[in-house]
Design a protein around this motif. Structure first.
Motif, PDB file in Angstrom:
ATOM      1  N   ALA A 109      36.391  23.044  25.714  1.00  0.00           N
ATOM      2  CA  ALA A 109      37.041  24.351  25.630  1.00  0.00           C
ATOM      3  C   ALA A 109      36.225  25.415  26.349  1.00  0.00           C
ATOM      4  N   LEU A 110      34.923  25.411  26.123  1.00  0.00           N
ATOM      5  CA  LEU A 110      34.057  26.395  26.762  1.00  0.00           C
ATOM      6  C   LEU A 110      34.032  26.208  28.276  1.00  0.00           C
ATOM      7  N   LEU A 111      33.824  24.972  28.723  1.00  0.00           N
ATOM      8  CA  LEU A 111      33.749  24.713  30.156  1.00  0.00           C
ATOM      9  C   LEU A 111      35.069  25.019  30.862  1.00  0.00           C
ATOM     10  N   SER A 112      36.176  24.606  30.248  1.00  0.00           N
ATOM     11  CA  SER A 112      37.487  24.834  30.858  1.00  0.00           C
ATOM     12  C   SER A 112      37.779  26.318  31.010  1.00  0.00           C
ATOM     13  N   ASN A 113      37.506  27.081  29.958  1.00  0.00           N
ATOM     14  CA  ASN A 113      37.764  28.519  30.023  1.00  0.00           C
ATOM     15  C   ASN A 113      36.827  29.212  31.006  1.00  0.00           C
ATOM     16  N   LEU A 114      35.571  28.772  31.062  1.00  0.00           N
ATOM     17  CA  LEU A 114      34.617  29.371  31.999  1.00  0.00           C
ATOM     18  C   LEU A 114      35.019  29.112  33.448  1.00  0.00           C
ATOM     19  N   VAL A 115      35.383  27.868  33.744  1.00  0.00           N
ATOM     20  CA  VAL A 115      35.774  27.519  35.110  1.00  0.00           C
ATOM     21  C   VAL A 115      37.068  28.237  35.505  1.00  0.00           C
ATOM     22  N   ALA A 116      38.063  28.186  34.617  1.00  0.00           N
ATOM     23  CA  ALA A 116      39.353  28.816  34.909  1.00  0.00           C
ATOM     24  C   ALA A 116      39.205  30.317  35.123  1.00  0.00           C
ATOM     25  N   GLN A 117      38.463  30.978  34.234  1.00  0.00           N
ATOM     26  CA  GLN A 117      38.275  32.417  34.384  1.00  0.00           C
ATOM     27  C   GLN A 117      37.395  32.752  35.588  1.00  0.00           C
ATOM     28  N   GLY A 118      36.471  31.847  35.907  1.00  0.00           N
ATOM     29  CA  GLY A 118      35.643  32.065  37.091  1.00  0.00           C
ATOM     30  C   GLY A 118      36.491  32.129  38.346  1.00  0.00           C
ATOM     31  N   VAL A 119      37.456  31.207  38.454  1.00  0.00           N
ATOM     32  CA  VAL A 119      38.356  31.187  39.606  1.00  0.00           C
ATOM     33  C   VAL A 119      39.252  32.425  39.599  1.00  0.00           C
ATOM     34  N   THR A 120      39.858  32.710  38.446  1.00  0.00           N
ATOM     35  CA  THR A 120      40.788  33.836  38.347  1.00  0.00           C
ATOM     36  C   THR A 120      40.119  35.180  38.614  1.00  0.00           C
ATOM     37  N   GLN A 121      38.977  35.413  37.970  1.00  0.00           N
ATOM     38  CA  GLN A 121      38.300  36.703  38.136  1.00  0.00           C
ATOM     39  C   GLN A 121      37.770  36.877  39.558  1.00  0.00           C
ATOM     40  N   SER A 122      37.371  35.789  40.188  1.00  0.00           N
ATOM     41  CA  SER A 122      36.918  35.867  41.580  1.00  0.00           C
ATOM     42  C   SER A 122      38.077  36.254  42.494  1.00  0.00           C
ATOM     43  N   LEU A 123      39.225  35.606  42.286  1.00  0.00           N
ATOM     44  CA  LEU A 123      40.397  35.926  43.096  1.00  0.00           C
ATOM     45  C   LEU A 123      40.850  37.372  42.886  1.00  0.00           C
ATOM     46  N   LYS A 124      40.783  37.843  41.640  1.00  0.00           N
ATOM     47  CA  LYS A 124      41.162  39.224  41.355  1.00  0.00           C
ATOM     48  C   LYS A 124      40.366  40.209  42.213  1.00  0.00           C
ATOM     49  N   ARG A 125      39.067  39.963  42.293  1.00  0.00           N
ATOM     50  CA  ARG A 125      38.196  40.893  43.005  1.00  0.00           C
ATOM     51  C   ARG A 125      38.261  40.738  44.517  1.00  0.00           C
ATOM     52  N   ILE A 126      38.661  39.561  44.954  1.00  0.00           N
ATOM     53  CA  ILE A 126      38.799  39.346  46.397  1.00  0.00           C
ATOM     54  C   ILE A 126      40.157  39.850  46.905  1.00  0.00           C
ATOM     55  N   VAL A 127      41.210  39.499  46.191  1.00  0.00           N
ATOM     56  CA  VAL A 127      42.564  39.847  46.612  1.00  0.00           C
ATOM     57  C   VAL A 127      42.869  41.321  46.401  1.00  0.00           C
ATOM     58  N   ARG A 128      42.461  41.874  45.242  1.00  0.00           N
ATOM     59  CA  ARG A 128      42.674  43.283  44.910  1.00  0.00           C
ATOM     60  C   ARG A 128      44.158  43.692  45.078  1.00  0.00           C
ATOM     61  N   TYR A 129      45.009  42.999  44.346  1.00  0.00           N
ATOM     62  CA  TYR A 129      46.442  43.296  44.406  1.00  0.00           C
ATOM     63  C   TYR A 129      46.805  44.270  43.284  1.00  0.00           C
ATOM     64  N   PRO A 130      47.591  45.314  43.584  1.00  0.00           N
ATOM     65  CA  PRO A 130      47.915  46.329  42.563  1.00  0.00           C
ATOM     66  C   PRO A 130      48.829  45.813  41.468  1.00  0.00           C
ATOM     67  N   ARG A 131      48.558  46.257  40.246  1.00  0.00           N
ATOM     68  CA  ARG A 131      49.439  45.918  39.127  1.00  0.00           C
ATOM     69  C   ARG A 131      50.755  46.676  39.274  1.00  0.00           C
ATOM     70  N   PRO A 132      51.821  46.172  38.656  1.00  0.00           N
ATOM     71  CA  PRO A 132      53.105  46.873  38.745  1.00  0.00           C
ATOM     72  C   PRO A 132      53.078  48.273  38.141  1.00  0.00           C
ATOM     73  N   ASN A 133      52.190  48.495  37.146  1.00  0.00           N
ATOM     74  CA  ASN A 133      52.096  49.832  36.545  1.00  0.00           C
ATOM     75  C   ASN A 133      51.085  50.727  37.274  1.00  0.00           C
ATOM     76  N   GLY A 134      50.466  50.204  38.328  1.00  0.00           N
ATOM     77  CA  GLY A 134      49.530  50.992  39.108  1.00  0.00           C
ATOM     78  C   GLY A 134      48.198  51.252  38.443  1.00  0.00           C
ATOM     79  N   GLU A 135      47.917  50.533  37.365  1.00  0.00           N
ATOM     80  CA  GLU A 135      46.703  50.767  36.583  1.00  0.00           C
ATOM     81  C   GLU A 135      45.426  50.469  37.356  1.00  0.00           C
ATOM     82  N   ASP A 136      45.412  49.356  38.092  1.00  0.00           N
ATOM     83  CA  ASP A 136      44.249  48.998  38.899  1.00  0.00           C
ATOM     84  C   ASP A 136      44.668  47.988  39.959  1.00  0.00           C
TER      85      ASP A 136
END
Length: 222
Positions: A109-136
């Motif tokens: 559980a720990l490893l899966s969540n760490l790896v999955a969030q590592g990929v997701t959070q990295s993509l978030k910061r690289i792609v920088r796509y706006p949310r539909p509500n314009g929050e960030d």
């Protein structure tokens, strides 16, 4: 830019799964690597679907959702992603036999969540796509969907063979989280689909590689 990076992520996921398949063929007398079509098809399909609906389709859906449910607000989706994982660990703690012991389930559980969030959070910061509500600019992929489908896959892997209801409950809960993220105007449909693909894919990779990791640890101890 975003599509290019997303395609790169999918290619990496495909190559990882292909690598595991080759290892399985090379070690016919070993059960360390076992890859099935069901391990590869769901995450890759979700990733491809995310790319297909990105842009016009996601925007059109979001406009309809906001117009129909303009006052919809809930924070249930902040807690619901963890429910399938809690259920799995609770079953193990109460003595209900799963694929692994409680200790191994905690590690997975720990490893899966760490790896999955590592990929997701990295993509978030690289792609920088706006949310539909314009929050960030951290919309793609959805972190909540990633967590929800990571934990749903944990429950499925551990207890899906015991009863299909565990799988249905886990993935049903994860799907509800994705729907709530869209209804809350926090994410586009594409964000949710990609987050789901990453969550399932990362967990599948960890479960496939876990016997090999266990063997490596045992060798290091000796």
């Amino acid at each position: 830019m975003m599509l290019k990076l997303a395609r790169t992520h999918l290619l990496c996921l495909f190559l990882c799964c292909n690598f595991f398949s080759q290892e399985s063929l090379a070690q016919r007398d070993s059960t360390l690597w076992t890859v099935k079509a069901g391990d590869v098809i769901p995450p890759v399909s979700l990733g491809i679907a995310a790319l297909i609906v990105q842009g016009r389709i996601s925007r059109h859906l979001q406009e309809n959702v906001v117009s129909r449910y303009p006052d919809f607000r809930t924070n249930v989706d902040d807690f619901l992603p963890y429910a399938p994982g809690v259920v799995s660990l609770s079953l193990a703690a109460s003595g209900v036999k799963g694929k692994h012991s409680l200790g191994d389930q905690v590690i997975l559980a720990l490893l899966s969540n760490l790896v999955a969030q590592g990929v997701t959070q990295s993509l978030k910061r690289i792609v920088r796509y706006p949310r539909p509500n314009g929050e960030d600019y951290h919309s793609f992929p959805s972190g909540h969907a990633t967590t929800a489908f990571t934990n749903a896959t944990l429950l499925h892997e551990e207890y899906g063979r015991r009863s299909v209801l565990y799988s249905i409950g886990g993935y049903g809960t994860a799907t509800a989280v994705g729907a709530l993220r869209v209804l809350n105007n926090k994410h586009w449909l594409a964000d949710v689909l990609m987050g789901a693909g990453i969550g399932i894919g990362a967990t599948k990779v960890l479960y496939i590689s876990y016997p090999w990791l266990q063997q490596k640890v045992r060798r290091m101890k000796h």
